[in-house]
Structures are given as structure tokens and as C-alpha cells.
Design a protein around this motif. Structure first.
Motif, mmCIF file in Angstrom:
data_model
loop_
_atom_site.group_PDB
_atom_site.id
_atom_site.type_symbol
_atom_site.label_atom_id
_atom_site.label_comp_id
_atom_site.label_asym_id
_atom_site.label_seq_id
_atom_site.Cartn_x
_atom_site.Cartn_y
_atom_site.Cartn_z
ATOM 1 N N ALA A 1 0.756 -1.278 0.031
ATOM 2 C CA ALA A 1 0.005 -0.019 0.026
ATOM 3 C C ALA A 1 0.828 1.220 -0.052
ATOM 4 N N HIS A 2 1.874 1.257 0.594
ATOM 5 C CA HIS A 2 2.612 2.437 0.726
ATOM 6 C C HIS A 2 3.415 2.731 -0.617
ATOM 7 N N VAL A 3 3.704 1.629 -1.115
ATOM 8 C CA VAL A 3 4.308 1.910 -2.664
ATOM 9 C C VAL A 3 3.310 2.416 -3.637
ATOM 10 N N ARG A 4 2.033 1.895 -3.539
ATOM 11 C CA ARG A 4 0.882 2.341 -4.318
ATOM 12 C C ARG A 4 0.728 3.875 -4.101
ATOM 13 N N LEU A 5 0.818 4.338 -2.830
ATOM 14 C CA LEU A 5 0.339 5.691 -2.615
ATOM 15 C C LEU A 5 1.906 6.616 -3.172
ATOM 16 N N GLU A 6 3.020 6.191 -3.097
ATOM 17 C CA GLU A 6 4.252 6.758 -3.610
ATOM 18 C C GLU A 6 3.879 7.024 -5.010
ATOM 19 N N MET A 7 3.391 5.723 -5.556
ATOM 20 C CA MET A 7 3.066 5.988 -7.210
ATOM 21 C C MET A 7 2.106 6.856 -7.310
ATOM 22 N N LEU A 8 0.959 7.113 -6.705
ATOM 23 C CA LEU A 8 -0.125 7.891 -6.731
ATOM 24 C C LEU A 8 0.388 9.381 -6.372
ATOM 25 N N GLU A 9 1.130 9.699 -5.572
ATOM 26 C CA GLU A 9 1.867 10.974 -5.447
ATOM 27 C C GLU A 9 2.688 11.404 -6.536
ATOM 28 N N GLU A 10 3.386 10.783 -7.251
ATOM 29 C CA GLU A 10 4.374 10.850 -8.393
ATOM 30 C C GLU A 10 3.343 11.129 -9.567
ATOM 31 N N ALA A 11 2.238 10.521 -9.814
ATOM 32 C CA ALA A 11 1.324 10.547 -10.732
ATOM 33 C C ALA A 11 0.904 11.643 -10.650
ATOM 34 N N VAL A 12 0.225 12.195 -9.611
ATOM 35 C CA VAL A 12 -0.645 13.506 -9.381
ATOM 36 C C VAL A 12 0.411 14.563 -9.840
ATOM 37 N N ASP A 13 1.709 14.463 -9.373
ATOM 38 C CA ASP A 13 2.505 15.820 -9.923
ATOM 39 C C ASP A 13 2.783 15.761 -11.265
ATOM 40 N N ILE A 14 2.903 14.579 -12.038
ATOM 41 C CA ILE A 14 3.158 14.785 -13.475
ATOM 42 C C ILE A 14 1.775 15.213 -14.047
ATOM 43 N N ILE A 15 0.591 14.948 -13.521
ATOM 44 C CA ILE A 15 -0.624 15.499 -13.980
ATOM 45 C C ILE A 15 -0.853 16.860 -13.928
ATOM 46 N N ARG A 16 -0.283 17.261 -12.789
ATOM 47 C CA ARG A 16 -0.565 18.813 -12.503
ATOM 48 C C ARG A 16 0.630 19.468 -13.549
ATOM 49 N N ARG A 17 1.611 19.135 -13.628
ATOM 50 C CA ARG A 17 2.728 19.476 -14.488
ATOM 51 C C ARG A 17 2.091 19.780 -15.920
ATOM 52 N N LEU A 18 1.472 18.641 -16.558
ATOM 53 C CA LEU A 18 0.910 18.715 -17.669
ATOM 54 C C LEU A 18 -0.117 19.666 -17.896
ATOM 55 N N PHE A 19 -1.033 19.837 -16.971
ATOM 56 C CA PHE A 19 -2.114 20.867 -16.864
ATOM 57 C C PHE A 19 -1.631 22.112 -16.747
ATOM 58 N N ALA A 20 -0.425 22.622 -16.312
ATOM 59 C CA ALA A 20 0.215 23.581 -16.345
ATOM 60 C C ALA A 20 0.486 24.267 -17.639
ATOM 61 N N GLY A 21 0.758 23.243 -18.746
ATOM 62 C CA GLY A 21 1.112 23.612 -20.012
ATOM 63 C C GLY A 21 2.577 23.535 -20.306
ATOM 64 N N GLY A 22 2.820 23.519 -21.616
ATOM 65 C CA GLY A 22 4.282 23.412 -21.885
ATOM 66 C C GLY A 22 4.913 21.953 -21.950
ATOM 67 N N TYR A 23 6.009 21.535 -22.244
ATOM 68 C CA TYR A 23 6.464 20.355 -22.298
ATOM 69 C C TYR A 23 7.058 19.664 -20.908
ATOM 70 N N VAL A 24 6.695 18.710 -20.845
ATOM 71 C CA VAL A 24 7.070 17.719 -19.453
ATOM 72 C C VAL A 24 7.984 16.752 -19.800
ATOM 73 N N SER A 25 9.042 16.632 -19.025
ATOM 74 C CA SER A 25 9.937 15.389 -18.945
ATOM 75 C C SER A 25 10.021 14.995 -17.464
ATOM 76 N N HIS A 26 9.897 13.710 -17.263
ATOM 77 C CA HIS A 26 10.096 13.366 -15.846
ATOM 78 C C HIS A 26 10.666 11.885 -15.828
ATOM 79 N N HIS A 27 11.561 11.793 -14.938
ATOM 80 C CA HIS A 27 11.971 10.198 -14.804
ATOM 81 C C HIS A 27 12.265 10.075 -13.135
ATOM 82 N N GLY A 28 11.285 9.367 -13.004
ATOM 83 C CA GLY A 28 11.018 9.245 -11.164
ATOM 84 C C GLY A 28 11.229 7.865 -10.799
ATOM 85 N N ALA A 29 11.023 7.770 -9.716
ATOM 86 C CA ALA A 29 11.184 6.332 -9.044
ATOM 87 C C ALA A 29 10.025 5.206 -9.793
ATOM 88 N N HIS A 30 8.827 5.786 -10.262
ATOM 89 C CA HIS A 30 8.015 4.790 -10.775
ATOM 90 C C HIS A 30 7.581 5.292 -12.300
#
Length: 286
Positions: free
Chosen positions: A113-142
């Protein structure tokens, strides 16, 4: 309840709800029904899109999408932005860490469960960055994102709701969510959400009901279609398919379900049951 109706019926339900004066609607995002007796699944993304075109006022929200297994977060961001455009600003993106019932189909395994929540937190960050506009590159833990961009962005990005079931998810929702989603009526969830930055943010709670002029028929249908829910989130998140839910609920009686799910046609009783729930005092800001 997309587990109980096909795609055309679901769109007609939302249209009818808007005509009747309902002021909110949500749609589940599952690959499997909990029980064979529910018996239907349809692609989630098309349903709110069709509903957005068939309605003009009622808000729409996924309840909830898991952006970590079946869907990559960059794909979720693109679809959510499109939904916000189609609905002219009526869409909310509900997110959660996923249930084994739905996420097992891609064969990615079931981390703790703690890994799934880490993944969710990283995913939310990616989604928000894309909502903000412009190009997004990301290389994270998951997740990896390479030079992604949303070419069609709404003026206002969809609000992000995060589903909670315990202290860790409440903390994540308080820090990173625009609203909280609580599928179980437990006020301590929302107190923890408030303590981690959620105070003053909208909150969405759930109370299932089964309507029928014949209360006995309603109780029988609730038992047939919803007896699996009495196991609680810790059970519901982990079982991999309808067979497991059927076994887990094999000793659940219709009267057991009727005690947990208001049944019949007495709207006052539905309201009283909701008012008696532990969640109501923390939901008054909705």
C-alpha cells in the motif's frame, strides 16, 4: 453504478438526473464488476464524454481513476483535459491508488500500500505539471515521461480529488488534492485530511441506497448486487475478481445488507441514515 448498467443506460441516467435537479454526478472507473450478478463493464473514458455532450449543467467526476497501472498519468492528464473542454468546465478528476480487482489485468503485480501511494503522489505531480502547459519530461522512481505536452488545454484545469482510506492517503490528499473523496463514512478520515492541509477544501462522501417502492425487493436487490461492499475497503481493495468477492460475502444475509444500505422508498429514512453517519459533521462544507 457502472457495474449495473450499460453505456447507453448510464448516459440516460445522467440526463435524467440533470432534469430531476440533481446537482452532482460521479462515474466509477473499473475493469471488472465486484460480483457476477452486476454483470457489466464499459470503457470509462467514453461515458463521461458522452454525458458531457448530452447534458449542460450537472457536474461530472470520475469516482475514481487509478493513474498508476492501467493508465499512465500522462494519458490520464490528456483525457481529463479533454473532458474538461467537452464539459465546458464541469469535470473533476477523482484519483485513487487502485483496487486489485481492476488493476490486475495489466499484469504489473500488486505492490504494498505505501508503494501504491508513492506511485499516486508521483502521478498527481505529473498530471499537474501537464495541466500547467508546456513540455514535460520526468524520470522518477515509478514513471517516465519524455517530452510530453497537452495541446488542448482548458482555461481552468480540472480540480483533482483524491480518495482516502487511512492516514497516509489522507495526508496525500491534504497536501496534493483540491478536494477529498471518502467512500466510507468515517469522520476521522476528514479530520486527518484537514490536519494535513485539507481544511476548507471541498469533500465528497458516499452513502449507498437502494430505492424501490417494495422495501423487501430493494433489500433483496441490494444483497444480490452490493453484499460485497460490507467487507470494507481493506477487503475490497485486495480481492482480484468476482469469485473472491462472492466467497467473501457468502455468509452475508439480506438483512445484514439492509442494515448498512438504506432500502425502500422513504426518502426521509435515507436522509436520517445519512445524518446518523459518522461522516456528516465533517461534510458540511460540501
Amino acid at each position: 453504478m457502472t457495474e449495473q448498467a450499460g453505456p447507453k443506460e448510464l448516459v440516460s441516467h445522467v440526463v435524467g438526473a440533470e432534469r430531476a435537479g440533481f446537482d452532482f454526478s460521479v462515474v466509477s472507473d473499473h475493469a471488472f464488476p465486484w460480483l457476477d450478478s452486476q454483470g457489466t463493464r464499459s470503457v470509462r473514458v467514453e461515458r463521461p464524454g458522452a454525458a458531457a455532450q448530452a447534458t449542460s449543467r450537472i457536474p461530472l467526476m470520475t469516482y475514481v481513476t487509478c493513474p498508476t497501472f492501467r493508465y499512465h498519468p500522462a494519458v490520464v492528464a490528456q483525457k481529463a483535459a479533454t473532458m474538461q473542454l467537452l464539459s465546458e468546465g464541469r469535470f473533476r478528476l477523482g484519483l485513487g491508488s487502485g483496487e486489485n480487482l481492476n488493476e490486475h489485468i495489466v499484469g504489473a503485480g500488486r505492490p504494498a500500500a505505501h508503494v501504491r501511494l508513492e506511485m499516486l503522489e508521483e502521478a498527481v505531480d505529473i498530471i499537474r505539471r501537464l495541466f500547467a502547459g508546456g513540455y514535460v519530461s520526468h524520470h522518477g522512481a515509478h514513471f517516465d515521461v519524455e517530452n510530453a505536452r497537452l495541446w488542448d488545454l482548458p482555461d481552468e484545469p480540472p480540480a483533482i480529488g483524491i480518495a482516502v482510506s487511512g492516514p497516509r492517503s489522507c495526508g496525500l490528499a491534504g497536501r496534493h488534492g483540491d478536494l477529498v473523496i471518502a467512500t466510507e463514512p468515517k469522520a476521522e478520515l476528514l479530520r486527518t485530511f484537514d490536519a494535513h492541509g485539507g481544511a476548507g477544501k471541498p469533500r465528497v462522501g458516499q452513502l449507498p441506497v437502494c430505492y424501490d417502492p417494495d422495501r423487501g425487493a430493494a433489500a433483496a436487490r441490494a444483497h444480490d448486487r452490493f453484499r460485497s461492499a460490507l467487507g470494507g475497503w481493506r477487503v475490497n481493495a485486495e480481492l482480484p475478481g468476482p469469485a473472491g468477492f462472492n466467497r467473501a460475502a457468502q455468509r452475508t444475509r439480506p438483512e445484514d445488507v439492509a442494515e448498512a444500505v438504506p432500502c425502500g422508498d422513504d426518502v426521509d429514512a435515507f436522509v436520517l441514515d445519512w445524518a446518523a453517519s459518522d461522516l456528516l459533521p465533517a461534510l458540511r462544507t460540501l
